[in-house]
Design a protein around this motif. Structure first.
Motif, PDB file in Angstrom:
ATOM      1  N   MET A  53       0.868  -1.053  -0.004  1.00  0.00           N
ATOM      2  CA  MET A  53      -0.007   0.077  -0.103  1.00  0.00           C
ATOM      3  C   MET A  53       0.957   1.444   0.090  1.00  0.00           C
ATOM      4  SD  MET A  53      -2.551   1.296   3.061  1.00  0.00           S
ATOM      5  CE  MET A  53      -3.930   0.319   2.725  1.00  0.00           C
ATOM      6  N   SER A  54       0.478   2.378  -0.921  1.00  0.00           N
ATOM      7  CA  SER A  54       1.334   3.324  -1.037  1.00  0.00           C
ATOM      8  C   SER A  54       1.231   4.195   0.138  1.00  0.00           C
ATOM      9  CB  SER A  54       1.132   4.045  -2.125  1.00  0.00           C
ATOM     10  OG  SER A  54      -0.252   4.645  -2.369  1.00  0.00           O
ATOM     11  N   ARG A  55       1.865   5.375   0.542  1.00  0.00           N
ATOM     12  CA  ARG A  55       1.643   6.177   1.495  1.00  0.00           C
ATOM     13  C   ARG A  55       0.180   7.132   1.317  1.00  0.00           C
ATOM     14  NH1 ARG A  55       2.515   9.163   6.079  1.00  0.00           N
ATOM     15  NH2 ARG A  55       2.693  11.270   5.706  1.00  0.00           N
ATOM     16  N   GLU A  56       0.160   7.304  -0.196  1.00  0.00           N
ATOM     17  CA  GLU A  56      -1.131   8.068  -0.452  1.00  0.00           C
ATOM     18  C   GLU A  56      -2.456   7.219  -0.097  1.00  0.00           C
ATOM     19  OE1 GLU A  56      -2.400   9.312  -4.811  1.00  0.00           O
ATOM     20  OE2 GLU A  56      -0.740  10.560  -4.060  1.00  0.00           O
ATOM     21  N   ASP A  57      -2.263   5.963  -0.575  1.00  0.00           N
ATOM     22  CA  ASP A  57      -3.408   5.258  -0.079  1.00  0.00           C
ATOM     23  C   ASP A  57      -3.439   4.972   1.373  1.00  0.00           C
ATOM     24  OD1 ASP A  57      -3.947   4.762  -2.776  1.00  0.00           O
ATOM     25  OD2 ASP A  57      -2.719   2.659  -2.932  1.00  0.00           O
ATOM     26  N   TRP A  58      -2.569   4.701   2.224  1.00  0.00           N
ATOM     27  CA  TRP A  58      -2.695   4.708   3.541  1.00  0.00           C
ATOM     28  C   TRP A  58      -3.193   6.127   4.136  1.00  0.00           C
ATOM     29  CZ3 TRP A  58      -0.570   7.846   7.489  1.00  0.00           C
ATOM     30  CH2 TRP A  58      -0.464   7.370   8.832  1.00  0.00           C
ATOM     31  N   LEU A  59      -2.726   7.300   3.482  1.00  0.00           N
ATOM     32  CA  LEU A  59      -3.058   8.477   4.022  1.00  0.00           C
ATOM     33  C   LEU A  59      -4.523   9.208   3.857  1.00  0.00           C
ATOM     34  CD1 LEU A  59      -1.856  10.921   5.704  1.00  0.00           C
ATOM     35  CD2 LEU A  59      -0.980  11.912   3.419  1.00  0.00           C
ATOM     36  N   ARG A  60      -5.144   8.959   2.614  1.00  0.00           N
ATOM     37  CA  ARG A  60      -6.194   9.260   2.146  1.00  0.00           C
ATOM     38  C   ARG A  60      -7.260   9.100   3.163  1.00  0.00           C
ATOM     39  NH1 ARG A  60      -6.731   6.781  -1.902  1.00  0.00           N
ATOM     40  NH2 ARG A  60      -5.378   8.055  -3.586  1.00  0.00           N
ATOM     41  N   PRO A  61      -7.830   7.830   3.577  1.00  0.00           N
ATOM     42  CA  PRO A  61      -8.706   7.650   4.666  1.00  0.00           C
ATOM     43  C   PRO A  61      -8.475   8.435   6.051  1.00  0.00           C
ATOM     44  CG  PRO A  61      -7.571   5.467   4.278  1.00  0.00           C
ATOM     45  CD  PRO A  61      -7.014   6.611   3.201  1.00  0.00           C
ATOM     46  N   ARG A  62      -7.354   8.447   6.425  1.00  0.00           N
ATOM     47  CA  ARG A  62      -7.096   9.290   7.458  1.00  0.00           C
ATOM     48  C   ARG A  62      -7.174  10.579   7.485  1.00  0.00           C
ATOM     49  NH1 ARG A  62      -4.708   4.388   6.749  1.00  0.00           N
ATOM     50  NH2 ARG A  62      -4.625   2.928   8.497  1.00  0.00           N
ATOM     51  N   LEU A  63      -6.888  11.269   6.190  1.00  0.00           N
ATOM     52  CA  LEU A  63      -7.209  12.829   6.183  1.00  0.00           C
ATOM     53  C   LEU A  63      -8.642  13.017   6.246  1.00  0.00           C
ATOM     54  CD1 LEU A  63      -4.420  13.560   3.661  1.00  0.00           C
ATOM     55  CD2 LEU A  63      -4.385  14.101   6.129  1.00  0.00           C
ATOM     56  N   GLU A  64      -9.540  12.019   5.497  1.00  0.00           N
ATOM     57  CA  GLU A  64     -10.938  12.254   5.355  1.00  0.00           C
ATOM     58  C   GLU A  64     -11.459  12.132   6.920  1.00  0.00           C
ATOM     59  OE1 GLU A  64     -12.205   9.081   2.615  1.00  0.00           O
ATOM     60  OE2 GLU A  64     -11.555  10.198   1.130  1.00  0.00           O
ATOM     61  N   ALA A  65     -10.839  11.286   7.659  1.00  0.00           N
ATOM     62  CA  ALA A  65     -11.455  11.084   9.064  1.00  0.00           C
ATOM     63  C   ALA A  65     -11.140  12.413   9.877  1.00  0.00           C
ATOM     64  CB  ALA A  65     -10.932   9.816   9.591  1.00  0.00           C
ATOM     65  N   LEU A  66      -9.616  12.969   9.539  1.00  0.00           N
ATOM     66  CA  LEU A  66      -9.509  14.017  10.362  1.00  0.00           C
ATOM     67  C   LEU A  66     -10.289  15.353  10.053  1.00  0.00           C
ATOM     68  CD1 LEU A  66      -5.559  13.952  10.190  1.00  0.00           C
ATOM     69  CD2 LEU A  66      -6.860  13.891  12.020  1.00  0.00           C
ATOM     70  N   GLY A  67     -10.862  15.355   8.665  1.00  0.00           N
ATOM     71  CA  GLY A  67     -11.540  16.244   8.171  1.00  0.00           C
ATOM     72  C   GLY A  67     -13.000  16.549   8.965  1.00  0.00           C
ATOM     73  N   ARG A  68     -13.537  15.119   9.488  1.00  0.00           N
ATOM     74  CA  ARG A  68     -14.754  15.314  10.120  1.00  0.00           C
ATOM     75  C   ARG A  68     -14.637  15.365  11.572  1.00  0.00           C
ATOM     76  NH1 ARG A  68     -14.440  10.603   6.615  1.00  0.00           N
ATOM     77  NH2 ARG A  68     -14.060   9.087   8.240  1.00  0.00           N
ATOM     78  N   ARG A  69     -13.456  15.542  12.116  1.00  0.00           N
ATOM     79  CA  ARG A  69     -13.395  15.588  13.661  1.00  0.00           C
ATOM     80  C   ARG A  69     -13.461  17.314  13.682  1.00  0.00           C
ATOM     81  NH1 ARG A  69     -11.127  12.843  17.585  1.00  0.00           N
ATOM     82  NH2 ARG A  69     -11.344  10.387  16.974  1.00  0.00           N
ATOM     83  N   PRO A  70     -14.339  17.899  14.547  1.00  0.00           N
ATOM     84  CA  PRO A  70     -14.325  19.239  14.800  1.00  0.00           C
ATOM     85  C   PRO A  70     -12.945  19.598  15.614  1.00  0.00           C
ATOM     86  CG  PRO A  70     -15.829  18.114  16.141  1.00  0.00           C
ATOM     87  CD  PRO A  70     -15.414  16.981  15.146  1.00  0.00           C
ATOM     88  N   ARG A  71     -12.835  20.660  15.602  1.00  0.00           N
ATOM     89  CA  ARG A  71     -11.735  21.333  16.499  1.00  0.00           C
ATOM     90  C   ARG A  71     -10.472  20.859  16.302  1.00  0.00           C
ATOM     91  NH1 ARG A  71     -16.421  21.345  19.182  1.00  0.00           N
ATOM     92  NH2 ARG A  71     -15.661  19.878  20.608  1.00  0.00           N
TER      93      ARG A  71
END
Length: 103
Positions: A1-19
């Motif tokens: 798994m590439s870093r980009e593939d690993w990172l994408r779902p985590r950045l999406e989850a971070l974007g949903r976390r307020p504050r």
């Protein structure tokens, strides 16, 4: 798994976390460290590990994203389960989030 593939779902989850990052910002990178709490006998050892992780994360971010804003957070893997950062169960998670301001 590439870093980009690993990172994408985590950045999406971070974007949903307020504050987690400022309201007008979006996360662009994540630099985690995970430590099994069972491997550390005392609260002092945990704090030393967390401090070392914060320093390591800050250095890595400064190398990869010089001058960009970031935040560092820490907690248990349970607190940040949606980020899938590591071991199940009792572990300390320390992570840095690089973000960009959307104007």
């Amino acid at each position: 798994m590439s870093r980009e593939d690993w990172l994408r779902p985590r950045l999406e989850a971070l974007g949903r976390r307020p504050r987690l990052v400022p309201e007008q910002a979006r996360p662009v990178d994540l630099v985690p460290r995970v430590f099994a709490l069972g491997a550390m006998d005392t609260p002092g050892q945990r704090e030393v590990a967390a401090a070392a992780a914060r320093t390591s994360i800050a250095n890595e971010i400064q190398e990869r994203w010089p001058g960009e804003p970031y935040v560092i957070r820490q907690g248990s893997t349970e607190e940040f389960a949606d980020l899938s950062l590591g071991e199940e169960g009792d572990a300390l998670v320390v992570f840095g989030v690089v973000y960009e301001i959307d104007i």
